[in-house]
Design a protein around this motif. Structure first.
Motif, PDB file in Angstrom:
ATOM      1  N   ARG A  48       0.842  -1.194   0.000  1.00 32.73           N
ATOM      2  CA  ARG A  48       0.000   0.000   0.000  1.00 32.73           C
ATOM      3  C   ARG A  48       0.872   1.236   0.000  1.00 32.73           C
ATOM      4  O   ARG A  48       2.070   1.178   0.335  1.00 32.73           O
ATOM      5  CB  ARG A  48      -0.934  -0.005   1.213  1.00 32.73           C
ATOM      6  CG  ARG A  48      -0.244  -0.275   2.536  1.00 32.73           C
ATOM      7  CD  ARG A  48      -1.243  -0.345   3.666  1.00 32.73           C
ATOM      8  NE  ARG A  48      -0.657  -0.918   4.865  1.00 32.73           N
ATOM      9  CZ  ARG A  48      -1.224  -0.868   6.064  1.00 32.73           C
ATOM     10  NH1 ARG A  48      -2.388  -0.267   6.220  1.00 32.73           N
ATOM     11  NH2 ARG A  48      -0.648  -1.415   7.109  1.00 32.73           N
ATOM     12  N   LEU A  49       0.274   2.350  -0.370  1.00 33.88           N
ATOM     13  CA  LEU A  49       0.948   3.639  -0.368  1.00 33.88           C
ATOM     14  C   LEU A  49       0.566   4.384   0.908  1.00 33.88           C
ATOM     15  O   LEU A  49      -0.610   4.440   1.277  1.00 33.88           O
ATOM     16  CB  LEU A  49       0.548   4.465  -1.598  1.00 33.88           C
ATOM     17  CG  LEU A  49       0.975   3.898  -2.957  1.00 33.88           C
ATOM     18  CD1 LEU A  49       0.431   4.769  -4.077  1.00 33.88           C
ATOM     19  CD2 LEU A  49       2.496   3.801  -3.057  1.00 33.88           C
ATOM     20  N   LEU A  83      -1.487  12.599  -9.007  1.00 29.15           N
ATOM     21  CA  LEU A  83      -0.806  11.456  -8.401  1.00 29.15           C
ATOM     22  C   LEU A  83      -0.909  10.228  -9.291  1.00 29.15           C
ATOM     23  O   LEU A  83       0.063   9.492  -9.465  1.00 29.15           O
ATOM     24  CB  LEU A  83      -1.419  11.171  -7.030  1.00 29.15           C
ATOM     25  CG  LEU A  83      -0.783  10.024  -6.247  1.00 29.15           C
ATOM     26  CD1 LEU A  83       0.656  10.347  -5.889  1.00 29.15           C
ATOM     27  CD2 LEU A  83      -1.588   9.750  -4.970  1.00 29.15           C
ATOM     28  N   ARG A  84      -2.097  10.010  -9.898  1.00 33.74           N
ATOM     29  CA  ARG A  84      -2.273   8.852 -10.769  1.00 33.74           C
ATOM     30  C   ARG A  84      -1.374   8.953 -11.997  1.00 33.74           C
ATOM     31  O   ARG A  84      -0.769   7.970 -12.422  1.00 33.74           O
ATOM     32  CB  ARG A  84      -3.741   8.749 -11.180  1.00 33.74           C
ATOM     33  CG  ARG A  84      -4.080   7.451 -11.905  1.00 33.74           C
ATOM     34  CD  ARG A  84      -5.568   7.357 -12.203  1.00 33.74           C
ATOM     35  NE  ARG A  84      -6.362   7.358 -10.982  1.00 33.74           N
ATOM     36  CZ  ARG A  84      -7.066   8.393 -10.550  1.00 33.74           C
ATOM     37  NH1 ARG A  84      -7.087   9.533 -11.266  1.00 33.74           N
ATOM     38  NH2 ARG A  84      -7.757   8.333  -9.442  1.00 33.74           N
ATOM     39  N   ALA A  85      -1.266  10.144 -12.571  1.00 28.64           N
ATOM     40  CA  ALA A  85      -0.384  10.333 -13.733  1.00 28.64           C
ATOM     41  C   ALA A  85       1.075  10.153 -13.351  1.00 28.64           C
ATOM     42  O   ALA A  85       1.883   9.650 -14.144  1.00 28.64           O
ATOM     43  CB  ALA A  85      -0.617  11.722 -14.334  1.00 28.64           C
ATOM     44  N   ARG A  90       0.467   0.744 -12.462  1.00 33.05           N
ATOM     45  CA  ARG A  90       0.760  -0.302 -11.481  1.00 33.05           C
ATOM     46  C   ARG A  90       0.721   0.228 -10.062  1.00 33.05           C
ATOM     47  O   ARG A  90       0.037  -0.318  -9.187  1.00 33.05           O
ATOM     48  CB  ARG A  90       2.130  -0.922 -11.765  1.00 33.05           C
ATOM     49  CG  ARG A  90       2.265  -1.595 -13.120  1.00 33.05           C
ATOM     50  CD  ARG A  90       1.260  -2.741 -13.303  1.00 33.05           C
ATOM     51  NE  ARG A  90       1.289  -3.693 -12.217  1.00 33.05           N
ATOM     52  CZ  ARG A  90       2.249  -4.601 -12.043  1.00 33.05           C
ATOM     53  NH1 ARG A  90       3.229  -4.678 -12.911  1.00 33.05           N
ATOM     54  NH2 ARG A  90       2.215  -5.437 -11.049  1.00 33.05           N
ATOM     55  N   LEU A  91       1.457   1.284  -9.776  1.00 32.64           N
ATOM     56  CA  LEU A  91       1.478   1.849  -8.427  1.00 32.64           C
ATOM     57  C   LEU A  91       0.156   2.513  -8.065  1.00 32.64           C
ATOM     58  O   LEU A  91      -0.220   2.550  -6.891  1.00 32.64           O
ATOM     59  CB  LEU A  91       2.616   2.864  -8.290  1.00 32.64           C
ATOM     60  CG  LEU A  91       4.028   2.288  -8.148  1.00 32.64           C
ATOM     61  CD1 LEU A  91       5.057   3.393  -8.169  1.00 32.64           C
ATOM     62  CD2 LEU A  91       4.152   1.470  -6.882  1.00 32.64           C
ATOM     63  N   ALA A  92      -0.553   3.033  -9.061  1.00 35.15           N
ATOM     64  CA  ALA A  92      -1.819   3.705  -8.780  1.00 35.15           C
ATOM     65  C   ALA A  92      -2.884   2.731  -8.288  1.00 35.15           C
ATOM     66  O   ALA A  92      -3.861   3.137  -7.657  1.00 35.15           O
ATOM     67  CB  ALA A  92      -2.319   4.425 -10.034  1.00 35.15           C
TER      68      ALA A  92
END
Length: 379
Positions: A48-49, A83-85, A90-92
């Motif tokens: 998780r982030l 943040l998504r961009a 994958r990380l998003a």
């Protein structure tokens, strides 16, 4: 932002390659349908982030298992789209959590009965005002089970933050405060404590990509499994019916043989028991001979009866009271005694008596030894 992109690029590489085939994609999709506990045990997820406000920036880190890796420091004005961009696909997809600073949360260790494990939050709702200065309506709280003691009590750690302070700290994340999956507490070592202070109504659950297609594929798999199980069951049922028919065709003969065998066993056992009993008991002739030798000449019997292990003597004697002593010590019986009172007979001027004794086996060494001891005592 170029330094941030370079750092994220390195961590994307650590995530491994994406699904390059249909089977790899399908396997990852099916993993998202497993319960959370299974996914953690199998190592399929858990990353998780984490976001935490630091001065005028937001620190973003990646929790991989139990390891926390710093990723970047973002401006406080960053939006979820930015943040998504920045993260990439994958990380998003990783769930986003707010990491509550250690000094902001109040932590308490509690001992609770084992029965509280299934309804831990309900129990803590009643215990919160006793363990903290907050009530359940004025705080955001959660707990984790640290361990189970030898006396079956739960070692529980409670973490609570006043609701007003929690809302204020959450608002400091700006636009990133929306779409969070949880809010954990930072421990002394900087790692997440393992609780979720975020109210359930505010949590965002992860949705598996292409959920409709996954449902169709899962339905096809379930139907195939059910059909295969039905085919196997039908084959087993047919085989069982054929076997039952063969068994029934031979059942009558088997029952007759079993009944005859049982009759033979019972007959042999009865004969053996009868022979053993007869062999152990003295014969009537031996008993009569022993009685004749022990009774005085002026005593005669009216009746001598042997019923099972009981010897009964009825007769007349001028010295009937001394007959018990004469009959003691015999290897063929024990415990001779007069039965009832002596009855004088005016015709014979003798006493009519009735005596009983318990017959012994021929091969009863203990009884013989006891009889010999009794005889020695009388002498």
């Amino acid at each position: 932002m170029s330094g941030v992109r370079d750092t994220l690029q390195r961590f994307r590489a650590r995530l491994g390659p994406g699904p390059r085939s249909f089977f790899a994609w399908w396997g990852q999709a099916l993993a998202t349908w497993l319960p959370a506990r299974w996914r953690v045990v199998l190592g399929l997820t858990g990353d998780r982030l984490l976001f935490q406000r630091q001065d005028d920036e937001i620190e973003m880190s990646w929790l991989e298992g139990t390891q926390r890796h710093p990723l970047a420091r973002l401006p406080a004005t960053v939006s979820p789209d930015d943040l998504r961009a920045l993260l990439g696909s994958r990380l998003a997809e990783l769930p986003r959590w707010w990491l509550v600073p250690a000094g902001m949360a109040l932590r308490r260790r509690l001992l609770l009965p084992a029965a509280a494990a299934d309804r831990l939050r309900d129990v803590l709702t009643f215990e919160l005002d006793r363990q903290t200065p907050f009530t359940a309506n004025d705080a955001c709280f959660d707990a984790r089970v640290v361990g189970v003691r030898e006396d079956a009590q739960l070692d529980v750690e409670l973490a609570a933050v006043q609701k007003a302070a929690f809302v204020d700290g959450l608002s400091r994340l700006g636009a990133l405060s929306q779409g969070l999956a949880g809010a954990d507490v930072e421990d002394a070592g900087g790692a997440p404590l393992g609780v979720n202070l975020l109210p359930e109504a505010s949590r965002v659950a992860r949705q598996a990509p292409r959920r409709g297609l996954h449902a169709v594929l899962a339905s096809v798999a379930v139907i195939a499994v059910v059909f295969a199980a039905w085919a196997v069951l039908d084959n087993r049922r047919a085989a069982a019916d054929a076997f039952a028919a063969r068994v029934d065709s031979r059942a009558d003969a088997a029952r007759q043989v079993a009944a005859q065998r049982q009759q033979l066993v019972d007959l042999v056992a009865g004969t053996t028991t009868l022979n053993q009993t007869s062999a152990r008991r003295p014969t009537a002739l031996e008993v009569m001979d022993e009685v004749t030798q022990r009774l005085p000449d002026n005593t005669y019997l009216e009746k001598l009866a042997i019923e099972g292990d009981r010897l009964t003597l009825i007769g007349f004697s001028p010295e009937a009271s001394g007959l018990v002593a004469r009959l003691q010590g015999s290897p063929l019986w024990r415990n001779p005694a007069l039965s009832g009172a002596l009855q004088p007979d005016p015709r014979t001027r003798m006493d009519r008596f009735t005596m009983t004794a318990e017959l012994l086996g021929k091969q009863d060494p203990a009884a013989a030894t006891q009889g010999g001891a009794d005889a020695a005592g009388r002498d």
